[in-house]
Design a protein around this motif. Structure first.
Motif, PDB file in Angstrom:
ATOM      1  N   GLN A   1      57.727  37.302  50.447  1.00 27.91           N
ATOM      2  CA  GLN A   1      58.903  37.011  50.856  1.00 27.91           C
ATOM      3  C   GLN A   1      60.233  37.893  50.255  1.00 27.91           C
ATOM      4  O   GLN A   1      60.835  38.541  50.734  1.00 27.91           O
ATOM      5  CB  GLN A   1      59.706  35.652  51.067  1.00 27.91           C
ATOM      6  N   ARG A   2      59.818  38.230  48.504  1.00 27.48           N
ATOM      7  CA  ARG A   2      60.882  38.963  47.471  1.00 27.48           C
ATOM      8  C   ARG A   2      60.651  40.410  48.741  1.00 27.48           C
ATOM      9  O   ARG A   2      61.237  41.711  48.030  1.00 27.48           O
ATOM     10  CB  ARG A   2      59.965  38.590  46.851  1.00 27.48           C
ATOM     11  N   LYS A   3      59.270  41.054  48.813  1.00 32.21           N
ATOM     12  CA  LYS A   3      59.173  42.092  49.211  1.00 32.21           C
ATOM     13  C   LYS A   3      59.821  43.114  50.073  1.00 32.21           C
ATOM     14  O   LYS A   3      60.519  43.962  50.385  1.00 32.21           O
ATOM     15  CB  LYS A   3      57.288  42.040  49.440  1.00 32.21           C
TER      16      LYS A   3
ATOM     17  N   LEU B   1      64.553  46.017  51.672  1.00 29.32           N
ATOM     18  CA  LEU B   1      65.641  46.061  52.398  1.00 29.32           C
ATOM     19  C   LEU B   1      66.326  46.814  51.620  1.00 29.32           C
ATOM     20  O   LEU B   1      67.366  48.664  52.366  1.00 29.32           O
ATOM     21  CB  LEU B   1      66.245  44.732  52.780  1.00 29.32           C
ATOM     22  N   TYR B   2      67.160  47.726  50.059  1.00 26.07           N
ATOM     23  CA  TYR B   2      67.413  48.284  49.888  1.00 26.07           C
ATOM     24  C   TYR B   2      66.648  49.512  50.465  1.00 26.07           C
ATOM     25  O   TYR B   2      68.222  50.329  50.244  1.00 26.07           O
ATOM     26  CB  TYR B   2      67.288  47.508  48.056  1.00 26.07           C
TER      27      TYR B   2
ATOM     28  N   ARG C   1      66.897  40.094  60.007  1.00 20.26           N
ATOM     29  CA  ARG C   1      67.675  39.187  60.645  1.00 20.26           C
ATOM     30  C   ARG C   1      65.636  38.136  59.769  1.00 20.26           C
ATOM     31  O   ARG C   1      66.023  36.448  60.163  1.00 20.26           O
ATOM     32  CB  ARG C   1      66.978  39.401  62.235  1.00 20.26           C
ATOM     33  N   THR C   2      64.854  38.816  59.234  1.00 24.96           N
ATOM     34  CA  THR C   2      64.143  37.647  58.831  1.00 24.96           C
ATOM     35  C   THR C   2      63.666  37.536  57.439  1.00 24.96           C
ATOM     36  O   THR C   2      64.182  36.100  57.567  1.00 24.96           O
ATOM     37  CB  THR C   2      62.357  39.101  58.462  1.00 24.96           C
TER      38      THR C   2
ATOM     39  N   LEU D   1      65.674  32.132  54.763  1.00 20.36           N
ATOM     40  CA  LEU D   1      66.313  31.343  54.428  1.00 20.36           C
ATOM     41  C   LEU D   1      67.992  30.330  55.022  1.00 20.36           C
ATOM     42  O   LEU D   1      68.504  29.452  54.613  1.00 20.36           O
ATOM     43  CB  LEU D   1      68.106  32.759  53.442  1.00 20.36           C
ATOM     44  N   ARG D   2      67.419  30.075  56.282  1.00 19.39           N
ATOM     45  CA  ARG D   2      68.231  28.931  56.911  1.00 19.39           C
ATOM     46  C   ARG D   2      68.127  27.765  56.534  1.00 19.39           C
ATOM     47  O   ARG D   2      66.874  27.142  55.981  1.00 19.39           O
ATOM     48  CB  ARG D   2      68.305  29.333  58.649  1.00 19.39           C
TER      49      ARG D   2
END
Length: 296
Positions: A259-261, A266-267, A289-290, A295-296
């Motif tokens: 997830q952190r990847k 994204l940066y 979107r992913t 994170l919702r």
């Protein structure tokens, strides 16, 4: 071969102490920002980058990053021999290294162990003493005590601001604003440390030298979460599987890396969107979107 101009030759000699009278240039391909050359002087080759004089801050930042990486001694790093300007040209003169791509499992293992060693060089805070560049775009490195806030304020927010200025704000939309608010939630149970990072670790900035030692160059150095270098290495591929296995053996990754990847890469995708245009917009939207869904 073309020869160096007298003005550039004098400037190179003044900063490096090397006699460049009668030196010859050979253009080297591959760079998309600067012009690159092999310079033959006194029977020895040197590596020279040239750009317009306004690009001098980019070369100064690169020299600073190379010096920081060399100080760790985990990798072979080209020595900076000179940096400055001559007339309307800026230059960066580096040690010339005979390089080859990572090709074998042994190459990958050596590189993975070296990267883990580099990342163990830890500081007290996130960021860097100076701003620098990620490609041709500015990279803000204001020092922060917390990693999540640093990544939001110094990485994602500036790239999203640039994207909106280029007309991509509507496409990135609400998911981007929500992500900035929710990033800290990803780090409630994961503790980052301010590791020394290469900062732009794609396979084009990694190699082996003639003696089989791992080499890195073209950095965007700062102190941050070590996983960002690993994430970037996966974004465009090209590293042997043995590299990742050796790194994880030397220093295992914590749960939640996948997830952190996506967040960290994204940066770089936003940076490519801002540098190269709409071809990267769909990928940026999908990543947003992913992350928003997770994170919702």
């Amino acid at each position: 071969m073309p020869s160096l101009s007298a003005g550039l030759g004098h400037a190179l000699a003044a900063t490096s102490g090397i006699d460049f009278s009668g030196a010859e240039l050979r253009a080297i391909g591959g760079g998309c920002i600067h012009r690159a050359f092999e310079v033959l002087a006194g029977g020895r080759p040197y590596f020279l980058k040239l750009n317009a004089a306004a690009a001098l801050p980019m070369f100064e930042a690169e020299a600073d990053g190379l010096a920081a990486l060399a100080g760790c001694e985990a990798f072979r790093v080209p020595r900076v021999l000179g940096c400055g300007s001559a007339g309307d040209e800026a230059f960066l003169l580096l040690e010339h290294l005979n390089l080859r791509p990572l090709a074998s499992a042994e190459d990958g293992q050596r590189f993975g162990r070296a990267l883990a060693q580099l990342h163990r060089d830890a500081g007290e805070q996130f960021g860097w003493a100076r701003d620098n560049f990620i490609g041709a775009n500015p990279q803000t490195n204001a020092v922060h005590d917390g990693w999540a806030r640093f990544f939001v304020d110094c990485r994602l927010r500036p790239q999203l601001r640039m994207a909106r200025a280029r007309g991509y704000g509507g496409a990135l939309g609400r998911d981007a604003d929500q992500l900035l608010e929710r990033v800290p939630a990803m780090f409630l149970e994961y503790c980052s440390r301010p590791s020394l990072l290469h900062g732009d670790l794609w396979n084009g900035n990694a190699a082996m030298d003639a003696e089989g030692r791992p080499v890195i160059f073209d950095p965007a150095v700062y102190r941050g979460d070590r996983e960002t270098d690993l994430a970037m290495s996966e974004l465009f591929g090209g590293f042997p599987a043995a590299f990742y296995a050796a790194y994880r053996t030397a220093w295992p990754l914590a749960e939640g890396y996948e997830q952190r990847k996506t967040l960290y890469n994204l940066y770089h995708v936003l940076n490519h969107l801002n540098l190269f245009g709409r071809a990267y917009l769909g990928q940026a939207e999908r990543m947003l979107r992913t992350l928003a869904d997770e994170l919702r």
